[in-house]
Design an enzyme around this catalytic site. Structure first.
Site, mmCIF file in Angstrom:
data_model
loop_
_atom_site.group_PDB
_atom_site.id
_atom_site.type_symbol
_atom_site.label_atom_id
_atom_site.label_comp_id
_atom_site.label_asym_id
_atom_site.label_seq_id
_atom_site.Cartn_x
_atom_site.Cartn_y
_atom_site.Cartn_z
ATOM 1 N N SER A 1 -0.824 -16.969 -5.769
ATOM 2 C CA SER A 1 0.273 -17.201 -4.228
ATOM 3 C C SER A 1 0.986 -17.972 -4.313
ATOM 4 C CB SER A 1 -1.122 -17.994 -3.443
ATOM 5 O OG SER A 1 -0.737 -18.224 -2.471
ATOM 6 N N TYR B 1 5.023 -13.166 -0.230
ATOM 7 C CA TYR B 1 5.644 -12.963 1.167
ATOM 8 C C TYR B 1 6.660 -13.187 1.635
ATOM 9 C CZ TYR B 1 0.576 -14.181 2.066
ATOM 10 O OH TYR B 1 -1.417 -14.199 2.486
ATOM 11 N N THR C 1 2.262 -8.668 -0.545
ATOM 12 C CA THR C 1 1.813 -8.722 0.689
ATOM 13 C C THR C 1 1.963 -8.072 2.382
ATOM 14 O OG1 THR C 1 0.128 -11.350 0.046
ATOM 15 C CG2 THR C 1 -0.272 -9.784 2.168
ATOM 16 N N LYS D 1 0.327 -5.229 -0.885
ATOM 17 C CA LYS D 1 -1.612 -5.373 -0.821
ATOM 18 C C LYS D 1 -1.145 -5.718 0.591
ATOM 19 C CE LYS D 1 -4.612 -9.432 -1.002
ATOM 20 N NZ LYS D 1 -4.955 -10.212 -0.410
ATOM 21 N N HIS E 1 -7.957 -8.188 3.634
ATOM 22 C CA HIS E 1 -6.837 -9.855 3.526
ATOM 23 C C HIS E 1 -8.044 -10.970 3.538
ATOM 24 C CE1 HIS E 1 -3.179 -12.649 3.575
ATOM 25 N NE2 HIS E 1 -4.123 -13.277 3.598
#
Length: 361
Positions: free
Chosen positions: A112, A135, A161, A234, A258
């Protein structure tokens, strides 16, 4: 009389029970909570339960294998660790322990952006292929530098994402969740900070400027110019978005809501998958997350068009319960269940799993 010890974990649900004994109430709300009334969170699991498999007997299973190929990776099985933020919330070694467990179980993993350990340190501890979940930040130069760091550290793909511009998670709000000292998104240090003041009652809570830096389809073309890494999107649930992603050059999609954490009453991912498979026509691999708890779930996902699956909460539960050993064991349990399900449905290889393994009345 001596009280008998707790039985060892034999399924992912056992790790969830053990994790509850070890997580703080606030950490539990963060890990297990979903958006609003958590309808989608529950539906991710319920939709798998509604699907049934059919058995096939007397098949030749000699040479059976779970090996697969995914974006240039040769994988022992189709189970990946999904990106989960702030893993130090549940274990002092955080993402390092999770990645070590993944390596022991020969599972690829997605790290992440909001990891609680630097992406370079996670990569240095890894013995398994890593993808970097990104992100896209309002600070685009910082995002560019983040991609460069991932490339330099040896990550093999960018997982962008795209489904999380905003969310409201009431379970976290009720628990008063906040990050404790020592847990932070270390990879975002140095980024230009936003100065959005809380909206007063009567003002727009979200549309007064908060979304001004949210990514658009134009950012996908920009990202493609930053590196040669494959880009996987994603958070795809709509067939139209899936088709547009293929045409925009995405090299893989993760069908995801999510984990039910963004917008409540979205469909379960396993229910959304068939239409996305139809829209993409096998041109790029599809992965699925959300609700995977058993090896039978993996068979159902592959039968509906997935190439591989990701697990999130289950390995975090195992991490909380037993660190790296727990993560490795949880993946091992899931792989064993997958092999049992393949044997009973008569599939010696993953590419033999198709709609014929799903029972119909």
């Amino acid at each position: 009389m001596t009280r008998p010890s707790s039985p060892p974990p034999v399924a992912l649900a056992d790790y969830e029970r053990l994790a509850l004994e070890r997580m703080t109430a606030r950490a539990e709300a963060y890990v297990n909570g979903g958006a609003a009334d958590e309808i989608t969170l529950r539906e991710n699991r319920a939709a798998f339960d509604r699907l049934r498999l059919t058995s096939a007997v007397l098949r030749d299973l000699s040479g059976a294998t779970t090996r697969t190929r995914l974006l240039g990776l040769e994988l022992d099985h189709p189970i990946l660790l999904a990106p989960v933020a702030f893993q130090k919330l549940v274990h002092p070694e955080g993402e390092i322990a999770a990645i070590q467990g993944a390596g022991a179980a020969r599972a690829a993993a997605v790290v992440s952006t909001q990891a609680s350990i630097a992406l370079e340190d996670i990569a240095a501890a890894a013995s398994t292929p890593l993808w970097f979940q990104l992100y896209i930040q309002p600070d685009r130069p910082f995002t560019r530098d983040l991609v460069a760091r991932a490339v330099a550290a040896g990550y093999r793909a960018l997982v962008v994402t795209v489904d999380a511009p905003a969310s409201l998670r009431n379970r976290e709000q009720r628990a008063g969740f906040h990050l404790p000292p020592g847990v932070e998104a270390v990879n975002l240090k140095g980024m230009a900070a936003r100065r959005d003041a809380p909206a007063a009652v009567g003002d727009s809570p979200l549309f007064s400027g908060f979304l001004s830096g949210a990514p658009t389809w134009d950012d996908l073309a920009w990202l493609r110019g930053l590196s040669d890494l494959p880009i996987v999107l994603k958070g795809i649930l709509a067939p139209g978005d899936a088709r547009r992603a293929v045409e925009a050059g995405a090299q893989g999609l993760i069908v995801s809501n999510h984990g039910g954490r963004i917008l409540d009453t979205l469909p379960a991912t396993i229910d959304a998958l068939p239409a996305i498979a139809d829209a993409t026509r096998g041109e790029i691999p599809l992965l699925l997350d959300g609700g995977i708890r058993r090896g039978t779930d993996i068979v159902k996902a592959l039968a509906r068009g997935a190439t591989a699956v990701l697990i999130g909460r289950p390995y975090v539960h195992a991490l909380a319960a037993a660190g790296a050993v727990g993560v490795a064991h949880a993946v091992h349990l899931l792989r064993a269940e997958l092999e049992v399900a393949m044997a009973v449905t008569g599939c010696a290889r993953l590419d033999e799993i198709d709609g014929s393994v799903l029972w119909t009345a």
